[in-house]
Motif scaffolding. Structure first.
Motif, PDB file in Angstrom:
ATOM      1  N   TYR A  35     106.823  21.987  13.351  1.00 38.38           N
ATOM      2  CA  TYR A  35     107.335  21.000  14.305  1.00 38.38           C
ATOM      3  C   TYR A  35     106.208  20.049  14.666  1.00 38.38           C
ATOM      4  N   ILE A  36     106.511  18.777  14.626  1.00 38.30           N
ATOM      5  CA  ILE A  36     105.531  17.747  14.965  1.00 38.30           C
ATOM      6  C   ILE A  36     106.001  17.068  16.251  1.00 38.30           C
ATOM      7  N   LYS A  37     105.197  17.220  17.302  1.00 43.26           N
ATOM      8  CA  LYS A  37     105.475  16.567  18.577  1.00 43.26           C
ATOM      9  C   LYS A  37     104.467  15.444  18.759  1.00 43.26           C
ATOM     10  N   PHE A  38     104.703  14.625  19.758  1.00 47.69           N
ATOM     11  CA  PHE A  38     103.794  13.522  20.033  1.00 47.69           C
ATOM     12  C   PHE A  38     103.205  13.670  21.428  1.00 47.69           C
ATOM     13  N   ILE A  50     102.400  21.080  15.762  1.00 44.69           N
ATOM     14  CA  ILE A  50     101.275  20.145  15.713  1.00 44.69           C
ATOM     15  C   ILE A  50     101.622  18.994  16.647  1.00 44.69           C
ATOM     16  N   VAL A  51     100.672  18.607  17.487  1.00 45.71           N
ATOM     17  CA  VAL A  51     100.854  17.456  18.371  1.00 45.71           C
ATOM     18  C   VAL A  51     100.032  16.309  17.794  1.00 45.71           C
ATOM     19  N   PRO A  91      98.923  12.123  18.074  1.00 46.27           N
ATOM     20  CA  PRO A  91      98.863  11.026  19.049  1.00 46.27           C
ATOM     21  C   PRO A  91     100.048  10.063  18.846  1.00 46.27           C
ATOM     22  N   HIS A  92     100.467   9.411  19.920  1.00 45.62           N
ATOM     23  CA  HIS A  92     101.617   8.501  19.872  1.00 45.62           C
ATOM     24  C   HIS A  92     101.432   7.369  18.864  1.00 45.62           C
ATOM     25  N   ASP A  93     100.183   6.948  18.617  1.00 48.55           N
ATOM     26  CA  ASP A  93      99.953   5.817  17.728  1.00 48.55           C
ATOM     27  C   ASP A  93      99.867   6.205  16.248  1.00 48.55           C
ATOM     28  N   GLU A  94      99.996   7.488  15.907  1.00 53.14           N
ATOM     29  CA  GLU A  94      99.998   7.913  14.494  1.00 53.14           C
ATOM     30  C   GLU A  94     101.274   7.426  13.814  1.00 53.14           C
TER      31      GLU A  94
END
Length: 183
Positions: free
Chosen positions: A88-91, A103-104, A106-109
């Motif tokens: 799962y990829i969160k921001f 995995i978190v 950054p919002h700008d990725e």
């Protein structure tokens, strides 16, 4: 680092929903990693990206064969590899891995590189011991000459009596106390 670019998934421009990515994993893939556990293989990695507004879900389906050395005789050995895993990829504010499945980013990725994840899932799918399988009669199929050579260098362990003879007398006295108290 440029060769790892082949394993990046740009998710910013994708519509919400499922997207499929296929990777053919061979010798060149394993060369991307320092001191790889595996050096050769023929593996197909299918990565399904499910994009929603708040979360990315990556489903990995990995299958194929890897070449390694037998732990008993050091001859080449081909092992099957199969693994299905979910990430799962969160921001958030900064990169983080709070659990093994999350995995978190950054919002700008705008992309995620899955090479390291694929490599780890392949390694996890391998058995702990890499040995040749037994034949239909239950006989070991390892290289007999190498096993004979190893037997020549086999060190016999001392029996308990021989170890007691070599033991410091102070430790022997303590061992006797323990033996008496356990009876």
């Amino acid at each position: 680092m440029d060769r790892l670019k082949n394993y990046s998934i740009p998710f910013k421009g994708l519509k919400e929903g499922k997207h499929l990515f296929n990777y053919e994993i061979g010798e060149g893939f394993f060369e991307l990693f320092e001191q790889p556990l595996i050096e050769k293989g023929d593996i197909n990695a299918e990565v399904e990206l499910n994009k929603s507004s708040a979360l990315l879900t990556l489903t990995f389906k990995i299958g194929g064969n890897v070449e390694t050395s037998c732990d008993n005789c050091l001859e080449a050995l081909t092992l099957p590899v199969e693994n299905e895993s979910l990430m799962y990829i969160k921001f958030g504010e900064e990169y983080n891995e709070p659990t093994e499945e999350i995995i978190v980013l950054p919002h700008d990725e705008h992309e995620i590189n899955v090479a390291q994840l694929i490599y780890e899932f392949i390694c996890v799918a391998l058995p702990i011991r890499h040995v040749h399988p037994e034949d239909e009669n239950g006989n070991v199929t390892c290289d007999a000459d190498m096993l004979d050579q190893l037997d020549n260098y086999l060190v016999e362990e001392d029996s308990d009596e021989e170890q007691d003879d070599d033991m410091d007398p102070r430790w022997a006295a303590l061992k006797n106390l323990l033996d008496k108290s356990s009876k």
